[in-house]
Design a protein around this motif. Structure first.
Motif, PDB file in Angstrom:
ATOM      1  N   LEU A   1      -2.742   7.582  19.222  1.00  0.00           N
ATOM      2  CA  LEU A   1      -2.089   6.914  18.091  1.00  0.00           C
ATOM      3  C   LEU A   1      -3.121   6.455  17.072  1.00  0.00           C
ATOM      4  O   LEU A   1      -2.907   6.578  15.862  1.00  0.00           O
ATOM      5  CB  LEU A   1      -1.283   5.705  18.577  1.00  0.00           C
ATOM      6  N   ARG A   2      -4.222   5.926  17.541  1.00  0.00           N
ATOM      7  CA  ARG A   2      -5.247   5.425  16.620  1.00  0.00           C
ATOM      8  C   ARG A   2      -5.719   6.529  15.676  1.00  0.00           C
ATOM      9  O   ARG A   2      -5.786   6.332  14.458  1.00  0.00           O
ATOM     10  CB  ARG A   2      -6.442   4.878  17.410  1.00  0.00           C
ATOM     11  N   ASP A   3      -6.020   7.705  16.219  1.00  0.00           N
ATOM     12  CA  ASP A   3      -6.514   8.809  15.388  1.00  0.00           C
ATOM     13  C   ASP A   3      -5.429   9.320  14.447  1.00  0.00           C
ATOM     14  O   ASP A   3      -5.694   9.621  13.279  1.00  0.00           O
ATOM     15  CB  ASP A   3      -7.025   9.954  16.274  1.00  0.00           C
ATOM     16  N   CYS A   4      -4.212   9.398  14.956  1.00  0.00           N
ATOM     17  CA  CYS A   4      -3.103   9.871  14.133  1.00  0.00           C
ATOM     18  C   CYS A   4      -2.827   8.896  12.986  1.00  0.00           C
ATOM     19  O   CYS A   4      -2.606   9.305  11.835  1.00  0.00           O
ATOM     20  CB  CYS A   4      -1.857  10.041  15.003  1.00  0.00           C
ATOM     21  N   PHE A   5      -2.875   7.610  13.288  1.00  0.00           N
ATOM     22  CA  PHE A   5      -2.572   6.598  12.278  1.00  0.00           C
ATOM     23  C   PHE A   5      -3.607   6.591  11.158  1.00  0.00           C
ATOM     24  O   PHE A   5      -3.290   6.234  10.013  1.00  0.00           O
ATOM     25  CB  PHE A   5      -2.480   5.211  12.922  1.00  0.00           C
ATOM     26  N   LYS A   6      -4.840   6.977  11.474  1.00  0.00           N
ATOM     27  CA  LYS A   6      -5.861   7.049  10.418  1.00  0.00           C
ATOM     28  C   LYS A   6      -5.425   8.013   9.321  1.00  0.00           C
ATOM     29  O   LYS A   6      -5.680   7.791   8.140  1.00  0.00           O
ATOM     30  CB  LYS A   6      -7.204   7.498  11.014  1.00  0.00           C
ATOM     31  N   GLN A   7      -4.767   9.107   9.723  1.00  0.00           N
ATOM     32  CA  GLN A   7      -4.302  10.100   8.743  1.00  0.00           C
ATOM     33  C   GLN A   7      -3.115   9.578   7.935  1.00  0.00           C
ATOM     34  O   GLN A   7      -2.762  10.164   6.904  1.00  0.00           O
ATOM     35  CB  GLN A   7      -3.891  11.382   9.455  1.00  0.00           C
ATOM     36  N   LEU A   8      -2.502   8.523   8.402  1.00  0.00           N
ATOM     37  CA  LEU A   8      -1.308   7.970   7.744  1.00  0.00           C
ATOM     38  C   LEU A   8      -1.637   6.738   6.911  1.00  0.00           C
ATOM     39  O   LEU A   8      -0.747   6.004   6.509  1.00  0.00           O
ATOM     40  CB  LEU A   8      -0.255   7.609   8.802  1.00  0.00           C
ATOM     41  N   ASP A   9      -2.957   6.545   6.626  1.00  0.00           N
ATOM     42  CA  ASP A   9      -3.395   5.370   5.856  1.00  0.00           C
ATOM     43  C   ASP A   9      -2.849   4.073   6.461  1.00  0.00           C
ATOM     44  O   ASP A   9      -2.275   3.226   5.771  1.00  0.00           O
ATOM     45  CB  ASP A   9      -2.972   5.478   4.383  1.00  0.00           C
TER      46      ASP A   9
ATOM     47  N   GLN B   1       0.853  -1.191   0.000  1.00  0.00           N
ATOM     48  CA  GLN B   1       0.000   0.000   0.000  1.00  0.00           C
ATOM     49  C   GLN B   1       0.888   1.240   0.000  1.00  0.00           C
ATOM     50  O   GLN B   1       1.236   1.759   1.071  1.00  0.00           O
ATOM     51  CB  GLN B   1      -0.924  -0.034   1.218  1.00  0.00           C
ATOM     52  N   PRO B   2       1.267   1.746  -1.169  1.00  0.00           N
ATOM     53  CA  PRO B   2       2.259   2.834  -1.250  1.00  0.00           C
ATOM     54  C   PRO B   2       1.870   4.106  -0.495  1.00  0.00           C
ATOM     55  O   PRO B   2       2.747   4.845  -0.056  1.00  0.00           O
ATOM     56  CB  PRO B   2       2.355   3.105  -2.755  1.00  0.00           C
ATOM     57  N   LEU B   3       0.579   4.367  -0.336  1.00  0.00           N
ATOM     58  CA  LEU B   3       0.161   5.580   0.376  1.00  0.00           C
ATOM     59  C   LEU B   3       0.302   5.447   1.890  1.00  0.00           C
ATOM     60  O   LEU B   3       0.334   6.453   2.607  1.00  0.00           O
ATOM     61  CB  LEU B   3      -1.292   5.923   0.038  1.00  0.00           C
ATOM     62  N   ALA B   4       0.394   4.225   2.375  1.00  0.00           N
ATOM     63  CA  ALA B   4       0.486   4.002   3.828  1.00  0.00           C
ATOM     64  C   ALA B   4       1.840   4.453   4.348  1.00  0.00           C
ATOM     65  O   ALA B   4       2.875   4.210   3.734  1.00  0.00           O
ATOM     66  CB  ALA B   4       0.263   2.533   4.143  1.00  0.00           C
ATOM     67  N   GLN B   5       1.811   5.124   5.492  1.00  0.00           N
ATOM     68  CA  GLN B   5       3.046   5.558   6.145  1.00  0.00           C
ATOM     69  C   GLN B   5       3.302   4.822   7.449  1.00  0.00           C
ATOM     70  O   GLN B   5       4.314   5.030   8.105  1.00  0.00           O
ATOM     71  CB  GLN B   5       3.001   7.071   6.393  1.00  0.00           C
ATOM     72  N   VAL B   6       2.366   3.962   7.820  1.00  0.00           N
ATOM     73  CA  VAL B   6       2.538   3.174   9.049  1.00  0.00           C
ATOM     74  C   VAL B   6       1.766   1.870   8.919  1.00  0.00           C
ATOM     75  O   VAL B   6       0.731   1.805   8.244  1.00  0.00           O
ATOM     76  CB  VAL B   6       2.043   3.962  10.294  1.00  0.00           C
ATOM     77  N   THR B   7       2.293   0.834   9.527  1.00  0.00           N
ATOM     78  CA  THR B   7       1.556  -0.412   9.675  1.00  0.00           C
ATOM     79  C   THR B   7       1.788  -0.930  11.093  1.00  0.00           C
ATOM     80  O   THR B   7       2.895  -0.819  11.620  1.00  0.00           O
ATOM     81  CB  THR B   7       1.970  -1.446   8.610  1.00  0.00           C
ATOM     82  N   TYR B   8       0.735  -1.427  11.730  1.00  0.00           N
ATOM     83  CA  TYR B   8       0.840  -1.796  13.139  1.00  0.00           C
ATOM     84  C   TYR B   8       0.392  -3.241  13.358  1.00  0.00           C
ATOM     85  O   TYR B   8      -0.218  -3.876  12.499  1.00  0.00           O
ATOM     86  CB  TYR B   8       0.033  -0.843  14.026  1.00  0.00           C
ATOM     87  N   VAL B   9       0.727  -3.741  14.540  1.00  0.00           N
ATOM     88  CA  VAL B   9       0.483  -5.132  14.909  1.00  0.00           C
ATOM     89  C   VAL B   9      -0.868  -5.267  15.607  1.00  0.00           C
ATOM     90  O   VAL B   9      -1.254  -4.433  16.430  1.00  0.00           O
ATOM     91  CB  VAL B   9       1.615  -5.622  15.846  1.00  0.00           C
ATOM     92  N   ASN B  10      -1.587  -6.334  15.263  1.00  0.00           N
ATOM     93  CA  ASN B  10      -2.792  -6.732  15.980  1.00  0.00           C
ATOM     94  C   ASN B  10      -2.572  -8.168  16.451  1.00  0.00           C
ATOM     95  O   ASN B  10      -2.229  -9.034  15.649  1.00  0.00           O
ATOM     96  CB  ASN B  10      -4.008  -6.644  15.045  1.00  0.00           C
TER      97      ASN B  10
END
Length: 208
Positions: free
Chosen positions: A163-171, A123-132
């Motif tokens: 972090l959750r709200d911020c990460f939404k802006q980072l796709d 996902q080239p637009l994504a700036q972060v990916t997190y663990v679940n």
């Protein structure tokens, strides 16, 4: 050093007050058979360029345990949480990717850094990916691109520290892991630590 993904530094987030642990430094605790700092470093030493600790204390102790460790404090005082630790990292790291991990994790999934990088590449637009893990989002356990910095700075300037709200802006992308029989993925209080240790003893007794 791994060449399957771009140069990446590891940052252990240990900048909190640990109020529910009576101020105990969780990174220096032994949840399992090893001190947390050693456990985390061993898991990633061959996969990252440098290992950093985001912390306001005990730097000399960290370096006694792991001599190659690097340390930095938050850019601002006031214990503003993991978002501040992430924003502050980019003043120190040279790599354009940082794998952040909370100091109190009990479970580090295998291949986690590979899988997080793969999710970003898809996902080239994504700036972060997190663990679940087992359905729980661990936002502080994430892979972040340097280009996210302006969004982090804006969120902090507006005192929006979620972090959750911020990460939404980072796709944000998510990588899901399952672990059978996992009591808890991180330790947040002395009670949880006691329960975690009791559960380990119980499992050993029925398997032994």
């Amino acid at each position: 050093m791994n060449t399957e993904y771009p140069a990446t530094d590891l940052v252990i987030l240990a900048g909190g007050q640990a109020r529910r642990m009576n101020g105990t430094n969780k990174l220096l605790q032994q949840f399992d058979d090893q001190i947390q700092l050693s456990k985390i470093c061993e898991s990633f030493k061959t996969q990252v360029q440098h290992i950093w600790v985001n912390s306001h204390r005990d730097n000399s102790i960290y370096k006694q345990i792991e001599p190659d460790i690097r340390c930095y404090a938050d850019d601002q005082n006031g214990f503003l949480g993991p978002l501040m630790g992430m924003k502050s990292a980019w003043s120190h790291l040279q790599a354009d990717y940082a794998l952040f991990i909370p100091c109190d994790v009990t479970y580090i999934p295998s291949q986690v850094i590979h899988k997080l990088h793969r999710a970003l590449q898809k996902q080239p637009l994504a700036q972060v990916t997190y663990v679940n893990i087992n359905g729980d989002a661990l936002y502080p356990f994430c892979l972040l691109k340097r280009e996210s910095l302006s969004v982090l700075e804006q969120a902090i300037a507006e005192n929006k520290l979620s972090l959750r709200d911020c990460f939404k802006q980072l796709d944000a992308q998510v990588v899901v892991f399952q672990k059978q029989g996992l009591f808890c993925h991180s330790i947040n209080s002395l009670d949880e630590l006691q329960q975690y240790k009791q559960m380990k003893v119980f499992k050993q007794s029925i398997s032994g």
